[in-house]
Design a protein around this motif. Structure first.
Motif, PDB file in Angstrom:
ATOM      1  N   LEU A   1       4.217  71.558  -1.011  1.00 44.71           N
ATOM      2  CA  LEU A   1       2.777  70.687  -1.267  1.00 44.71           C
ATOM      3  C   LEU A   1       1.662  71.364  -0.691  1.00 44.71           C
ATOM      4  CD1 LEU A   1       1.384  68.688  -2.783  1.00 44.71           C
ATOM      5  CD2 LEU A   1       1.876  67.028  -1.160  1.00 44.71           C
ATOM      6  N   GLU A   2       1.697  71.251   0.725  1.00 44.14           N
ATOM      7  CA  GLU A   2       0.592  71.712   1.340  1.00 44.14           C
ATOM      8  C   GLU A   2       0.361  73.242   1.328  1.00 44.14           C
ATOM      9  OE1 GLU A   2       0.687  69.794   5.137  1.00 44.14           O
ATOM     10  OE2 GLU A   2       0.430  67.622   4.183  1.00 44.14           O
ATOM     11  N   ASP A   3       1.425  73.956   1.427  1.00 40.25           N
ATOM     12  CA  ASP A   3       0.906  75.581   1.182  1.00 40.25           C
ATOM     13  C   ASP A   3       0.348  75.944  -0.066  1.00 40.25           C
ATOM     14  OD1 ASP A   3       2.015  76.052   3.812  1.00 40.25           O
ATOM     15  OD2 ASP A   3       4.056  76.519   2.983  1.00 40.25           O
ATOM     16  N   LEU A   4       0.737  75.013  -1.154  1.00 42.05           N
ATOM     17  CA  LEU A   4       0.309  75.309  -2.468  1.00 42.05           C
ATOM     18  C   LEU A   4      -1.102  74.743  -2.497  1.00 42.05           C
ATOM     19  CD1 LEU A   4       2.997  73.823  -5.167  1.00 42.05           C
ATOM     20  CD2 LEU A   4       1.826  75.998  -4.957  1.00 42.05           C
ATOM     21  N   GLN A   5      -1.518  73.780  -2.039  1.00 44.49           N
ATOM     22  CA  GLN A   5      -2.669  73.331  -1.862  1.00 44.49           C
ATOM     23  C   GLN A   5      -3.920  74.484  -1.202  1.00 44.49           C
ATOM     24  OE1 GLN A   5      -4.344  70.156   0.894  1.00 44.49           O
ATOM     25  NE2 GLN A   5      -5.755  69.571  -0.963  1.00 44.49           N
ATOM     26  N   GLU A   6      -3.164  74.973  -0.271  1.00 43.19           N
ATOM     27  CA  GLU A   6      -4.073  76.135   0.406  1.00 43.19           C
ATOM     28  C   GLU A   6      -4.061  77.325  -0.333  1.00 43.19           C
ATOM     29  OE1 GLU A   6      -5.477  79.099   2.571  1.00 43.19           O
ATOM     30  OE2 GLU A   6      -3.268  79.025   2.162  1.00 43.19           O
TER      31      GLU A   6
ATOM     32  N   ASN B   1      -6.969  68.258  -5.194  1.00 45.72           N
ATOM     33  CA  ASN B   1      -6.599  67.189  -3.830  1.00 45.72           C
ATOM     34  C   ASN B   1      -5.016  67.109  -3.930  1.00 45.72           C
ATOM     35  OD1 ASN B   1      -6.096  64.691  -4.962  1.00 45.72           O
ATOM     36  ND2 ASN B   1      -8.102  64.862  -5.755  1.00 45.72           N
ATOM     37  N   LEU B   2      -4.491  66.459  -2.516  1.00 40.42           N
ATOM     38  CA  LEU B   2      -3.084  66.413  -2.558  1.00 40.42           C
ATOM     39  C   LEU B   2      -2.369  65.327  -3.470  1.00 40.42           C
ATOM     40  CD1 LEU B   2      -2.480  66.554   1.338  1.00 40.42           C
ATOM     41  CD2 LEU B   2      -2.014  68.434  -0.173  1.00 40.42           C
ATOM     42  N   GLU B   3      -3.095  64.446  -3.869  1.00 36.19           N
ATOM     43  CA  GLU B   3      -2.782  63.288  -4.721  1.00 36.19           C
ATOM     44  C   GLU B   3      -2.507  64.020  -6.226  1.00 36.19           C
ATOM     45  OE1 GLU B   3      -1.436  60.430  -4.257  1.00 36.19           O
ATOM     46  OE2 GLU B   3      -1.761  61.064  -2.264  1.00 36.19           O
ATOM     47  N   VAL B   4      -3.447  64.816  -6.720  1.00 40.08           N
ATOM     48  CA  VAL B   4      -3.502  65.267  -7.912  1.00 40.08           C
ATOM     49  C   VAL B   4      -2.216  66.521  -8.084  1.00 40.08           C
ATOM     50  CG1 VAL B   4      -4.624  66.850  -9.744  1.00 40.08           C
ATOM     51  CG2 VAL B   4      -6.020  64.850  -8.544  1.00 40.08           C
ATOM     52  N   ILE B   5      -1.944  67.366  -7.053  1.00 39.44           N
ATOM     53  CA  ILE B   5      -1.263  68.371  -6.972  1.00 39.44           C
ATOM     54  C   ILE B   5       0.268  67.737  -7.069  1.00 39.44           C
ATOM     55  CG2 ILE B   5      -0.362  70.471  -5.700  1.00 39.44           C
ATOM     56  CD1 ILE B   5      -3.123  70.763  -4.706  1.00 39.44           C
ATOM     57  N   LYS B   6       0.237  66.507  -6.119  1.00 39.02           N
ATOM     58  CA  LYS B   6       1.427  65.749  -5.985  1.00 39.02           C
ATOM     59  C   LYS B   6       1.960  65.353  -7.314  1.00 39.02           C
ATOM     60  CE  LYS B   6       2.169  63.336  -2.123  1.00 39.02           C
ATOM     61  NZ  LYS B   6       1.688  61.916  -1.445  1.00 39.02           N
ATOM     62  N   LYS B   7       1.129  64.719  -7.972  1.00 37.15           N
ATOM     63  CA  LYS B   7       1.366  64.421  -9.322  1.00 37.15           C
ATOM     64  C   LYS B   7       1.737  65.225 -10.306  1.00 37.15           C
ATOM     65  CE  LYS B   7      -1.427  60.586 -10.229  1.00 37.15           C
ATOM     66  NZ  LYS B   7      -3.055  60.151 -10.701  1.00 37.15           N
ATOM     67  N   GLU B   8       1.151  66.562 -10.147  1.00 37.41           N
ATOM     68  CA  GLU B   8       1.536  67.639 -11.164  1.00 37.41           C
ATOM     69  C   GLU B   8       2.681  68.233 -10.731  1.00 37.41           C
ATOM     70  OE1 GLU B   8      -1.579  70.623 -11.560  1.00 37.41           O
ATOM     71  OE2 GLU B   8      -3.052  68.971 -12.390  1.00 37.41           O
TER      72      GLU B   8
END
Ligand SMILES: CC(C)(COP(=O)(O)OP(=O)(O)OC[C@H]1O[C@@H](n2cnc3c(N)ncnc32)[C@H](O)[C@@H]1OP(=O)(O)O)[C@@H](O)C(=O)NCCC(=O)NCCS
Length: 169
Positions: A11-16, A44-51
């Motif tokens: 998740l975090e690497d993807l967000q970056e 943001n992390l919430e949106v990416i997490k959902k996806e």
């Protein structure tokens, strides 16, 4: 070069990588506040997490020296961002860091998307691309995609035109 399947641990690497490549791609030709608004609301992390937990989507990434250098997100069924064809497959995001472009990584990711589309027996693979993203449009054309529609899109407060392109499978 390996293509990995992304999951929640990424998740975090993807967000970056998502944020960095978005700014590299759209920063130079857009207002800073529009780019920032998009990043805050969509990356943001919430949106990416959902996806990431969506069942009708799959994420892939390429890693080099411990860093994500490119990624791909494909959607099918109801996860597609436009209601075009239930059985089609969409490339929602395909990005390679600027410093790693022109080395075949984009093509590798695109071929992975084609593999997913073929495996799912999709009639076609499609995507949306900003009309001023000439590099990406040239890249897609070279890979056999053709424009079939236009569509307006809001980047922050700025109304923009996207081209919808597809490749029959
Ligand atoms: C579009 C993108 C994914 C392409 O990835 P890349 O790694 O740079 O592309 P590749 O090195 O795999 O190039 C693949 C092919 O496209 C061609 N190509 C790449 N850029 C091109 C350009 N500007 N004009 C014409 N052809 C181009 C290459 O010649 C190559 O073809 P070949 O192998 O037959 O010679 C990458 O540039 C990128 O991430 N851009 C920024 C993000 C973006 O715009 N994403 C799309 C949002 S819709």
């Amino acid at each position: 070069m390996n293509i990995n399947i992304a999951s929640m641990k990424d998740l975090e690497d993807l967000q970056e990588v998502m944020r960095s490549t978005f700014v590299e791609t759209f920063g130079p030709d857009n207002k800073k506040e529009d780019v920032e608004k998009y990043i805050e609301e969509e990356l943001n992390l919430e949106v990416i997490k959902k996806e990431l937990i969506t069942e009708q989507a799959q994420w892939f990434y390429i890693e080099e020296k411990g860093m994500m250098v490119g990624y791909l997100k494909v959607n099918w069924g109801d996860a597609q961002t436009e209601k075009l064809h239930e059985e089609a497959v969409e490339i929602q995001r395909i990005y390679v860091r600027e410093a790693f472009q022109g080395r075949g990584l984009g093509k590798l990711l695109l071929h992975k998307a084609m593999e997913v589309a073929k495996m799912r027996k999709a009639p076609y693979l499609w995507l949306e691309v900003w009309e001023h993203n000439h590099r990406a449009i040239a890249f897609y054309k070279a890979q056999g995609f053709v424009k079939f529609q236009e569509h307006s899109f809001l980047l922050g407060e700025d109304k923009q035109i996207d081209h919808l392109m597809k490749k029959d499978m």
